[in-house]
Design an enzyme around this catalytic site. Sequence first.
Site, mmCIF file in Angstrom:
data_model
loop_
_atom_site.group_PDB
_atom_site.id
_atom_site.type_symbol
_atom_site.label_atom_id
_atom_site.label_comp_id
_atom_site.label_asym_id
_atom_site.label_seq_id
_atom_site.Cartn_x
_atom_site.Cartn_y
_atom_site.Cartn_z
ATOM 1 N N GLU A 1 6.211 44.390 -15.807
ATOM 2 C CA GLU A 1 6.355 44.587 -14.363
ATOM 3 C C GLU A 1 5.184 43.948 -13.622
ATOM 4 O O GLU A 1 5.360 43.284 -12.589
ATOM 5 C CB GLU A 1 6.417 46.090 -14.066
ATOM 6 N N ASP B 1 5.829 40.752 -11.045
ATOM 7 C CA ASP B 1 5.491 40.844 -9.624
ATOM 8 C C ASP B 1 4.761 39.583 -9.183
ATOM 9 O O ASP B 1 5.016 39.028 -8.110
ATOM 10 C CB ASP B 1 4.623 42.082 -9.409
ATOM 11 N N ASN C 1 10.968 48.172 -10.318
ATOM 12 C CA ASN C 1 10.011 47.867 -11.387
ATOM 13 C C ASN C 1 10.682 47.128 -12.546
ATOM 14 O O ASN C 1 10.127 46.182 -13.104
ATOM 15 C CB ASN C 1 9.360 49.158 -11.887
ATOM 16 N N GLU D 1 11.334 43.453 -11.702
ATOM 17 C CA GLU D 1 10.133 42.641 -11.878
ATOM 18 C C GLU D 1 9.868 42.377 -13.362
ATOM 19 O O GLU D 1 9.441 41.282 -13.746
ATOM 20 C CB GLU D 1 8.944 43.329 -11.231
#
Length: 233
Positions: free
Chosen positions: A50, A54, A123, A126
């Site tokens: 995650e 991102d 989450n 990502e």
Amino acid sequence: MSNAKTKSAREFEERLGHDFAEPGILERALTHASYTAGRTKSVRDYERLEFLGDRVLGLVVAELLFRLYPDANEGDLAPRLNALVRKETCAEVAEHLDLGAYLRLGPGEATAGGRKKAAILANACEAVIAALYLDGGLDVARGFIERYWADYLKTVSVTPKDSKSALQEWAQGRSLPPPVYEETERTGPDHAPSFCVRVTVEGFPPAEGGGTSKRAAEQAAAEAFLAARNTTP
């Protein structure tokens, strides 16, 4: 919905349109921390993926905006970027992919509706981006983002958020308290004052901005904060 009914990572792989050389990385991207409880250390959740996903998302979206709007300045691009990479947008993409149906959750989280929780979906989305990046490279991750963020790119170009709204959403997307604005200085005569405002978000260094009105100074402070974060925390 129990984990026994969870769709397989292989099905999701086909949905993504990428044949993973290392299928295990996709399984990990679909594994929530609740699933790893009581299992061997070899079963890992998506937290680290995650983190990487991102950043990959932020890089690709920033590049897309840079190319789409060659005449836009940083102040115009920053709120657009923030709107495109925020958790809410990731959660919507995850819903479009039906990602929740493929998640590996602990029984308690599954019973509590974890497959539909926006925070978990965002989450995991990502993490999937990171899995695509690690397995197939930046071009594969970029292709996924270009495909599923295309409509958002069109929409955000019409009504970009102002900096205060963007910062508010940035904080909300990370479950943080609202930004706090504090007037730190006022100079000049009453008919032509100049303001300096500091904005603080819990856990991050403050940022300051100035303007001929308190509202303008708050906008400048919010813009400075987002620029310091590159709007991709």
